[in-house]
Design a protein around this motif. Structure first.
Motif, PDB file in Angstrom:
ATOM      1  N   PRO A 137       0.825  -1.211   0.000  1.00 23.00           N
ATOM      2  CA  PRO A 137       0.000   0.000   0.000  1.00 23.00           C
ATOM      3  C   PRO A 137       0.860   1.263   0.000  1.00 23.00           C
ATOM      4  N   ASP A 138       1.316   1.628  -1.162  1.00 20.98           N
ATOM      5  CA  ASP A 138       2.216   2.765  -1.352  1.00 20.98           C
ATOM      6  C   ASP A 138       1.648   3.638  -2.466  1.00 20.98           C
ATOM      7  N   TRP A 139       1.409   4.910  -2.166  1.00 23.16           N
ATOM      8  CA  TRP A 139       0.825   5.825  -3.149  1.00 23.16           C
ATOM      9  C   TRP A 139       1.676   5.927  -4.409  1.00 23.16           C
ATOM     10  N   HIS A 140       2.954   5.723  -4.294  1.00 26.87           N
ATOM     11  CA  HIS A 140       3.832   5.809  -5.460  1.00 26.87           C
ATOM     12  C   HIS A 140       3.586   4.672  -6.451  1.00 26.87           C
ATOM     13  N   GLU A 141       2.937   3.617  -6.005  1.00 26.55           N
ATOM     14  CA  GLU A 141       2.642   2.477  -6.874  1.00 26.55           C
ATOM     15  C   GLU A 141       1.547   2.783  -7.901  1.00 26.55           C
ATOM     16  N   ILE A 142       0.709   3.765  -7.620  1.00 27.78           N
ATOM     17  CA  ILE A 142      -0.441   4.039  -8.490  1.00 27.78           C
ATOM     18  C   ILE A 142      -0.002   4.369  -9.919  1.00 27.78           C
ATOM     19  N   ALA A 143       1.004   5.204 -10.080  1.00 26.63           N
ATOM     20  CA  ALA A 143       1.464   5.560 -11.437  1.00 26.63           C
ATOM     21  C   ALA A 143       1.985   4.334 -12.179  1.00 26.63           C
ATOM     22  N   LEU A 200     -10.131   1.840  -7.266  1.00 21.38           N
ATOM     23  CA  LEU A 200     -10.234   0.774  -6.265  1.00 21.38           C
ATOM     24  C   LEU A 200      -8.923   0.618  -5.484  1.00 21.38           C
ATOM     25  N   LEU A 201      -7.805   0.741  -6.182  1.00 24.72           N
ATOM     26  CA  LEU A 201      -6.509   0.661  -5.492  1.00 24.72           C
ATOM     27  C   LEU A 201      -6.322   1.819  -4.515  1.00 24.72           C
ATOM     28  N   GLU A 202      -6.691   3.007  -4.939  1.00 28.84           N
ATOM     29  CA  GLU A 202      -6.562   4.164  -4.047  1.00 28.84           C
ATOM     30  C   GLU A 202      -7.387   3.959  -2.777  1.00 28.84           C
ATOM     31  N   ASN A 203      -8.604   3.436  -2.920  1.00 29.31           N
ATOM     32  CA  ASN A 203      -9.419   3.166  -1.734  1.00 29.31           C
ATOM     33  C   ASN A 203      -8.768   2.109  -0.847  1.00 29.31           C
ATOM     34  N   SER A 204      -8.152   1.093  -1.463  1.00 30.45           N
ATOM     35  CA  SER A 204      -7.471   0.058  -0.674  1.00 30.45           C
ATOM     36  C   SER A 204      -6.303   0.638   0.103  1.00 30.45           C
ATOM     37  N   ILE A 205      -5.567   1.519  -0.526  1.00 22.62           N
ATOM     38  CA  ILE A 205      -4.435   2.150   0.167  1.00 22.62           C
ATOM     39  C   ILE A 205      -4.949   3.052   1.287  1.00 22.62           C
ATOM     40  N   VAL A 231     -10.237  -6.102  -6.096  1.00 13.46           N
ATOM     41  CA  VAL A 231      -9.124  -5.639  -5.277  1.00 13.46           C
ATOM     42  C   VAL A 231      -9.353  -6.151  -3.863  1.00 13.46           C
ATOM     43  N   ASP A 232      -8.356  -6.864  -3.324  1.00 10.44           N
ATOM     44  CA  ASP A 232      -8.438  -7.453  -1.990  1.00 10.44           C
ATOM     45  C   ASP A 232      -7.381  -6.828  -1.085  1.00 10.44           C
ATOM     46  N   ASN A 233      -7.795  -6.475   0.122  1.00  4.17           N
ATOM     47  CA  ASN A 233      -6.842  -5.959   1.102  1.00  4.17           C
ATOM     48  C   ASN A 233      -7.313  -6.299   2.510  1.00  4.17           C
ATOM     49  N   ALA A 234      -6.382  -6.258   3.436  1.00  2.00           N
ATOM     50  CA  ALA A 234      -6.696  -6.524   4.840  1.00  2.00           C
ATOM     51  C   ALA A 234      -7.310  -5.282   5.476  1.00  2.00           C
ATOM     52  N   VAL A 235      -8.179  -5.518   6.425  1.00  8.32           N
ATOM     53  CA  VAL A 235      -8.726  -4.437   7.239  1.00  8.32           C
ATOM     54  C   VAL A 235      -8.447  -4.763   8.700  1.00  8.32           C
TER      55      VAL A 235
END
Length: 171
Positions: free
Chosen positions: A11-17, A47-52, A76-80
């Motif tokens: 979960p790294d904002w830099h990954e979005i680009a 969806l990725l931005e919401n996961s991050i 998109v799957d992520n832990a909560v």
């Protein structure tokens, strides 16, 4: 046609680009129209931005994109964790509201009007989910499993073209 793209990210904002570029390259290989490529790249990135934003820090985010003759499915799957669980109620309310509006365009307009009336310091707009429903023509759903993994999916039929324009919004 039955194309699949799967990947995992931190979960790294830099990954979005990077994911934006990777997704566009994958979608171009499927011979989708350019407007569809742009639209479904947006869906994946929203969806990725919401996961991050709402997922557990440090936990891997898994993404799956499946394209068939009939539709495109993005999951998109992520832990909560206990800190992010309150956002699940808001996610549920937002999706119920989107489903309750007959036309995704109307939901889009209504949400933009609401945002325009809110103070600038509001932290969440929920506009990404409405964009997915309206621009991507996608049905959005989510499941929380017993291991506290949240799966948010968007399913869009490929027989209807995604929208490549932003609506005019009378305020």
């Amino acid at each position: 046609m039955n194309d699949v793209l799967t990947f995992s990210i931190q979960p790294d904002w830099h990954e979005i680009a990077r994911i934006n570029d990777q997704t566009q390259a994958f979608l171009r290989q499927t011979d989708l129209p350019e407007t569809a490529i742009d639209t479904y790249t947006m869906v994946i990135c929203e969806l990725l931005e919401n996961s991050i934003k709402y997922g557990s820090e440090g936990e891997t985010i898994d993404v799956s994109v499946t394209i068939t003759e009939a539709d495109i499915s993005i999951q998109v799957d992520n832990a909560v964790n206990s800190n992010t669980r309150p956002h699940l109620a808001e996610l549920d309310r937002t999706l119920q509201w989107i489903r309750g509006v007959q036309d995704p365009y109307q939901a889009y307009l209504e949400r933009i009007r609401e945002i325009s009336r809110e103070p600038l310091n509001m932290a969440r707009s929920c506009l990404g989910l409405v964009r997915i429903a309206y621009e991507g023509r996608a049905n959005i759903d989510f499941i929380l499993d017993d291991n506290d993994r949240l799966s948010v999916s968007a399913l869009a039929p490929l027989n209807r073209a995604p929208l490549n324009r932003q609506p005019e919004v009378p305020l």
